[in-house]
Design a protein around this motif. Structure first.
Motif, PDB file in Angstrom:
ATOM      1  N   ASP A 282      68.657  67.312 -17.509  1.00 34.34           N
ATOM      2  CA  ASP A 282      68.688  68.269 -16.409  1.00 34.34           C
ATOM      3  C   ASP A 282      67.336  68.201 -15.697  1.00 34.34           C
ATOM      4  O   ASP A 282      66.505  67.342 -15.992  1.00 34.34           O
ATOM      5  CB  ASP A 282      69.017  69.672 -16.919  1.00 34.34           C
ATOM      6  CG  ASP A 282      67.801  70.403 -17.453  1.00 34.34           C
ATOM      7  OD1 ASP A 282      67.003  69.775 -18.166  1.00 34.34           O
ATOM      8  OD2 ASP A 282      67.652  71.605 -17.176  1.00 34.34           O
ATOM      9  N   THR A 283      67.108  69.130 -14.777  1.00 32.53           N
ATOM     10  CA  THR A 283      65.859  69.089 -14.006  1.00 32.53           C
ATOM     11  C   THR A 283      65.198  70.454 -13.872  1.00 32.53           C
ATOM     12  O   THR A 283      64.289  70.622 -13.052  1.00 32.53           O
ATOM     13  CB  THR A 283      66.118  68.551 -12.582  1.00 32.53           C
ATOM     14  OG1 THR A 283      67.136  69.351 -11.956  1.00 32.53           O
ATOM     15  CG2 THR A 283      66.554  67.098 -12.610  1.00 32.53           C
ATOM     16  N   ARG A 284      65.619  71.425 -14.663  1.00 31.09           N
ATOM     17  CA  ARG A 284      65.085  72.778 -14.483  1.00 31.09           C
ATOM     18  C   ARG A 284      63.817  72.993 -15.286  1.00 31.09           C
ATOM     19  O   ARG A 284      63.726  72.631 -16.461  1.00 31.09           O
ATOM     20  CB  ARG A 284      66.121  73.834 -14.871  1.00 31.09           C
ATOM     21  CG  ARG A 284      65.578  75.269 -14.801  1.00 31.09           C
ATOM     22  CD  ARG A 284      66.675  76.301 -14.787  1.00 31.09           C
ATOM     23  NE  ARG A 284      67.443  76.221 -13.534  1.00 31.09           N
ATOM     24  CZ  ARG A 284      68.463  77.011 -13.244  1.00 31.09           C
ATOM     25  NH1 ARG A 284      68.876  77.925 -14.113  1.00 31.09           N
ATOM     26  NH2 ARG A 284      69.099  76.892 -12.099  1.00 31.09           N
ATOM     27  N   THR A 285      62.841  73.589 -14.648  1.00 30.75           N
ATOM     28  CA  THR A 285      61.620  74.047 -15.311  1.00 30.75           C
ATOM     29  C   THR A 285      61.403  75.490 -14.911  1.00 30.75           C
ATOM     30  O   THR A 285      61.467  75.824 -13.727  1.00 30.75           O
ATOM     31  CB  THR A 285      60.401  73.213 -14.880  1.00 30.75           C
ATOM     32  OG1 THR A 285      60.595  71.869 -15.302  1.00 30.75           O
ATOM     33  CG2 THR A 285      59.132  73.747 -15.520  1.00 30.75           C
ATOM     34  N   ASN A 286      61.181  76.358 -15.894  1.00 29.23           N
ATOM     35  CA  ASN A 286      60.971  77.757 -15.535  1.00 29.23           C
ATOM     36  C   ASN A 286      59.838  78.369 -16.340  1.00 29.23           C
ATOM     37  O   ASN A 286      59.599  78.009 -17.493  1.00 29.23           O
ATOM     38  CB  ASN A 286      62.245  78.581 -15.736  1.00 29.23           C
ATOM     39  CG  ASN A 286      62.632  78.712 -17.193  1.00 29.23           C
ATOM     40  OD1 ASN A 286      62.930  77.731 -17.847  1.00 29.23           O
ATOM     41  ND2 ASN A 286      62.625  79.929 -17.696  1.00 29.23           N
ATOM     42  N   ALA A 287      59.122  79.256 -15.673  1.00 33.54           N
ATOM     43  CA  ALA A 287      58.053  80.017 -16.319  1.00 33.54           C
ATOM     44  C   ALA A 287      58.321  81.493 -16.072  1.00 33.54           C
ATOM     45  O   ALA A 287      57.539  82.203 -15.441  1.00 33.54           O
ATOM     46  CB  ALA A 287      56.696  79.602 -15.769  1.00 33.54           C
TER      47      ALA A 287
ATOM     48  N   ASN B  40      73.091  78.643 -21.216  1.00 33.85           N
ATOM     49  CA  ASN B  40      71.647  78.827 -21.172  1.00 33.85           C
ATOM     50  C   ASN B  40      71.133  78.688 -19.744  1.00 33.85           C
ATOM     51  O   ASN B  40      71.232  77.610 -19.135  1.00 33.85           O
ATOM     52  CB  ASN B  40      70.963  77.808 -22.087  1.00 33.85           C
ATOM     53  CG  ASN B  40      69.515  78.169 -22.357  1.00 33.85           C
ATOM     54  OD1 ASN B  40      68.719  78.308 -21.443  1.00 33.85           O
ATOM     55  ND2 ASN B  40      69.168  78.332 -23.621  1.00 33.85           N
ATOM     56  N   LEU B  41      70.543  79.757 -19.220  1.00 28.49           N
ATOM     57  CA  LEU B  41      70.049  79.750 -17.845  1.00 28.49           C
ATOM     58  C   LEU B  41      68.786  78.923 -17.668  1.00 28.49           C
ATOM     59  O   LEU B  41      68.397  78.633 -16.535  1.00 28.49           O
ATOM     60  CB  LEU B  41      69.779  81.191 -17.388  1.00 28.49           C
ATOM     61  CG  LEU B  41      71.007  82.083 -17.201  1.00 28.49           C
ATOM     62  CD1 LEU B  41      70.573  83.498 -16.848  1.00 28.49           C
ATOM     63  CD2 LEU B  41      71.932  81.516 -16.134  1.00 28.49           C
ATOM     64  N   SER B  42      68.145  78.539 -18.753  1.00 28.96           N
ATOM     65  CA  SER B  42      66.921  77.752 -18.624  1.00 28.96           C
ATOM     66  C   SER B  42      67.210  76.265 -18.438  1.00 28.96           C
ATOM     67  O   SER B  42      66.293  75.453 -18.335  1.00 28.96           O
ATOM     68  CB  SER B  42      66.024  77.951 -19.852  1.00 28.96           C
ATOM     69  OG  SER B  42      66.592  77.357 -21.007  1.00 28.96           O
TER      70      SER B  42
ATOM     71  N   MET C 142      62.672  75.557 -19.752  1.00 32.37           N
ATOM     72  CA  MET C 142      63.195  74.711 -20.814  1.00 32.37           C
ATOM     73  C   MET C 142      64.038  73.611 -20.191  1.00 32.37           C
ATOM     74  O   MET C 142      64.143  73.503 -18.971  1.00 32.37           O
ATOM     75  CB  MET C 142      64.003  75.555 -21.808  1.00 32.37           C
ATOM     76  CG  MET C 142      64.180  74.910 -23.160  1.00 32.37           C
ATOM     77  SD  MET C 142      62.637  74.393 -23.909  1.00 32.37           S
ATOM     78  CE  MET C 142      63.184  73.818 -25.498  1.00 32.37           C
ATOM     79  N   THR C 143      64.694  72.816 -20.990  1.00 33.82           N
ATOM     80  CA  THR C 143      65.492  71.710 -20.473  1.00 33.82           C
ATOM     81  C   THR C 143      66.475  71.262 -21.531  1.00 33.82           C
ATOM     82  O   THR C 143      66.495  71.773 -22.652  1.00 33.82           O
ATOM     83  CB  THR C 143      64.568  70.538 -20.077  1.00 33.82           C
ATOM     84  OG1 THR C 143      65.306  69.571 -19.335  1.00 33.82           O
ATOM     85  CG2 THR C 143      63.972  69.874 -21.313  1.00 33.82           C
ATOM     86  N   TYR C 144      67.316  70.303 -21.167  1.00 34.83           N
ATOM     87  CA  TYR C 144      68.180  69.652 -22.144  1.00 34.83           C
ATOM     88  C   TYR C 144      68.294  68.178 -21.778  1.00 34.83           C
ATOM     89  O   TYR C 144      68.659  67.833 -20.644  1.00 34.83           O
ATOM     90  CB  TYR C 144      69.572  70.287 -22.170  1.00 34.83           C
ATOM     91  CG  TYR C 144      70.551  69.580 -23.090  1.00 34.83           C
ATOM     92  CD1 TYR C 144      70.182  69.231 -24.385  1.00 34.83           C
ATOM     93  CD2 TYR C 144      71.838  69.255 -22.666  1.00 34.83           C
ATOM     94  CE1 TYR C 144      71.069  68.591 -25.234  1.00 34.83           C
ATOM     95  CE2 TYR C 144      72.736  68.625 -23.513  1.00 34.83           C
ATOM     96  CZ  TYR C 144      72.344  68.287 -24.797  1.00 34.83           C
ATOM     97  OH  TYR C 144      73.223  67.644 -25.634  1.00 34.83           O
TER      98      TYR C 144
END
Length: 240
Positions: free
Chosen positions: A18-23, A189-191, A1-3
């Motif tokens: 932000d720059t996080r992408t998670n699966a 939020n960790l995502s 996810m992101t913000y």
């Protein structure tokens, strides 16, 4: 996810992602979510993305190819479009087409894919505008009553924006507000994760005023985060 968050003010635009992408918890990566397109003196456009990475990357790739195409026209290229409303329409149409193409494949595997985008900027002779593009291609626009838009994990960072942001907020105060909005999201939020990308565009500048990447070890951001936490604790203890 992101913000991602964008503010549309009298003084200009302030945008942060932000720059996080998670699966999954064991598959976390860093991908840029903010993209800039600038022709100084003519137009400045910023896009931020949230949702399925393949959808957003494909959409951006096709929009970039349309810019570079030798037969590009105002009907196909965001860098030739007459105004920011046309830019938003071009982005929406492309996101809608890519989403529809991907949906057919994902449906066969009983999976879902969706994405949204924020498009902001100014064209020479026009006013600054800020749009939220939905997966279907339709969009809404920021107004004086609601001068900010968010995509992704927006709920944690919304309260501070509701309380402090108006159309008259100075850029420096707005810059602080989006960083604290992101800080609240990072804590809850960790995502959502660092590094962060920040862009500031002054009204009628027709170019980027400030652009920087904020890394996890950024001392200024850490100091701001600590000061905000302490201020909240102090305010809590003072309430009877």
């Amino acid at each position: 996810m992101t913000y991602c968050v964008g503010l549309l003010l009298k003084a200009g635009l302030v945008l942060l992602s932000d720059t996080r992408t998670n699966a999954g918890l064991d598959n976390i990566s860093t991908y840029r979510k903010m993209f800039t397109f600038v022709q100084p003196g003519d137009r400045v456009i910023v896009m931020m993305t949230a949702g399925n990475l393949s959808l957003t990357q494909t959409t951006l790739a096709r929009l970039t190819d349309a810019i570079d195409a030798p037969d590009a026209t105002p009907e196909t290229s965001i860098m030739l479009a007459e105004n920011m409303l046309d830019v938003a329409s071009l982005v929406g149409d492309m996101l809608s087409r890519v989403t529809a193409e991907t949906k057919a494949r994902m449906d066969r595997m009983n999976q879902m894919a969706t994405a949204s985008m924020i498009v902001a900027g100014q064209r020479k002779g026009g006013r600054m505008r800020l749009f939220l593009i939905y997966p279907e291609g339709n969009f809404i626009e920021a107004t004086e009553d609601t001068p900010y838009l968010q995509i992704g994990e927006h709920k944690y960072g919304k309260p501070i924006l509701d309380r402090v942001i108006t159309k008259d907020t100075p850029l420096e105060e707005a810059r602080k507000a989006v960083l604290l909005s992101m800080d609240s999201t990072l804590r809850s939020n960790l995502s959502v994760g660092m590094p962060l990308d920040l862009v500031v565009i002054e009204t009628d500048a027709l170019q980027i005023t400030e652009q920087r990447r904020i890394e996890p070890n950024d001392e200024d951001f850490a100091a701001m985060s600590a000061a905000w936490s302490q201020a909240l604790r102090d305010a809590f203890t003072q309430i009877a």
